[in-house]
Design a protein around this motif. Structure first.
Motif, mmCIF file in Angstrom:
data_model
loop_
_atom_site.group_PDB
_atom_site.id
_atom_site.type_symbol
_atom_site.label_atom_id
_atom_site.label_comp_id
_atom_site.label_asym_id
_atom_site.label_seq_id
_atom_site.Cartn_x
_atom_site.Cartn_y
_atom_site.Cartn_z
ATOM 1 N N HIS A 48 31.425 10.537 11.509
ATOM 2 C CA HIS A 48 30.804 9.228 11.316
ATOM 3 C C HIS A 48 29.851 8.863 12.459
ATOM 4 O O HIS A 48 29.254 7.814 12.457
ATOM 5 C CB HIS A 48 31.869 8.138 11.133
ATOM 6 C CG HIS A 48 32.694 7.886 12.357
ATOM 7 N ND1 HIS A 48 33.829 8.617 12.632
ATOM 8 C CD2 HIS A 48 32.545 7.010 13.367
ATOM 9 C CE1 HIS A 48 34.341 8.186 13.758
ATOM 10 N NE2 HIS A 48 33.588 7.217 14.235
ATOM 11 N N HIS A 49 29.692 9.723 13.420
ATOM 12 C CA HIS A 49 28.772 9.497 14.543
ATOM 13 C C HIS A 49 27.671 10.561 14.512
ATOM 14 O O HIS A 49 27.475 11.312 15.460
ATOM 15 C CB HIS A 49 29.536 9.539 15.865
ATOM 16 C CG HIS A 49 28.669 9.328 17.072
ATOM 17 N ND1 HIS A 49 28.044 8.135 17.342
ATOM 18 C CD2 HIS A 49 28.314 10.162 18.074
ATOM 19 C CE1 HIS A 49 27.343 8.251 18.460
ATOM 20 N NE2 HIS A 49 27.493 9.461 18.923
ATOM 21 N N HIS A 94 33.289 13.778 20.319
ATOM 22 C CA HIS A 94 34.021 12.956 21.279
ATOM 23 C C HIS A 94 34.635 13.916 22.289
ATOM 24 O O HIS A 94 35.376 14.819 21.918
ATOM 25 C CB HIS A 94 35.127 12.136 20.614
ATOM 26 C CG HIS A 94 35.854 11.288 21.608
ATOM 27 N ND1 HIS A 94 36.943 11.738 22.300
ATOM 28 C CD2 HIS A 94 35.597 10.044 22.053
ATOM 29 C CE1 HIS A 94 37.340 10.797 23.127
ATOM 30 N NE2 HIS A 94 36.537 9.747 22.993
ATOM 31 N N LEU A 113 31.442 9.573 23.409
ATOM 32 C CA LEU A 113 30.780 10.228 22.282
ATOM 33 C C LEU A 113 29.446 10.784 22.766
ATOM 34 O O LEU A 113 28.657 10.056 23.380
ATOM 35 C CB LEU A 113 30.525 9.231 21.153
ATOM 36 C CG LEU A 113 31.760 8.784 20.391
ATOM 37 C CD1 LEU A 113 31.421 7.616 19.486
ATOM 38 C CD2 LEU A 113 32.339 9.925 19.591
#
Length: 168
Positions: A128-129, A134, A91
């Motif tokens: 959500h990051h 990614h 990520l």
């Protein structure tokens, strides 16, 4: 297929579309099992569904990633990675184009740095990051000694995890 621990001859073979794998039905000691398919038809190729040549593992390691043409030094920072002798998944906060070449430095320990050039094979936004990305990248230039050190690291980590699991 790897089945590194001696099972005392208690293995059974399973067949799935001509691809055979080994699983130990009686595990007296931790067994290292890796999902590389055997070629049972003598074609010299992997199963159609198997694309990877190396066992992968998830871990946290200090990593620095930069574009190939970026001369700036990027400091190593601990990152959650999915790594193998053939590539890496990580990520990141930067979006990279598929096919873009990246320079990576991975610290396996305080005195063991791996330098590799990798080509981005996928890049997906991860909401959500913090809207990071990614990326999956394949190593395209990595010295044989560095690749061997990386493979040894992955196998050692897997063996430690299996030992901890089975002896707990």
């Amino acid at each position: 297929v790897f089945h590194a621990a001696a099972c005392g001859g208690h293995c059974r073979r399973h067949s799935n579309n001509g691809i055979q794998s080994r699983q130990c039905s009686n595990r007296p000691s931790p067994a290292l099992y890796c999902g590389m398919a055997e070629d049972t038809k003598g074609t010299g190729s992997k199963a159609p569904h198997e694309r990877r040549n190396f066992y992968r593992i998830r871990t946290v390691l200090p990593l620095a990633v930069r574009r190939e043409d970026d001369a700036n030094d990027i400091p190593l920072a601990p990152m959650n990675i999915d790594i193998s002798g053939g590539g890496i998944g990580v990520l990141v906060n930067t979006e990279y184009a598929i096919g873009e070449v990246l320079m990576m430095t991975i610290a396996l320990s305080a005195n063991e740095l791996i330098q590799a050039k990798a080509r981005v094979v996928n890049c997906q936004r991860v909401e959500h990051h913090n809207n990071g990305f990614h990326i999956g990248a394949t190593f395209i230039e990595i010295g044989p000694a560095h690749r061997d050190a990386l493979i040894r690291y992955v196998m050692r980590l897997q063996a430690e995890r299996l030992e901890k699991h089975y002896l707990a």
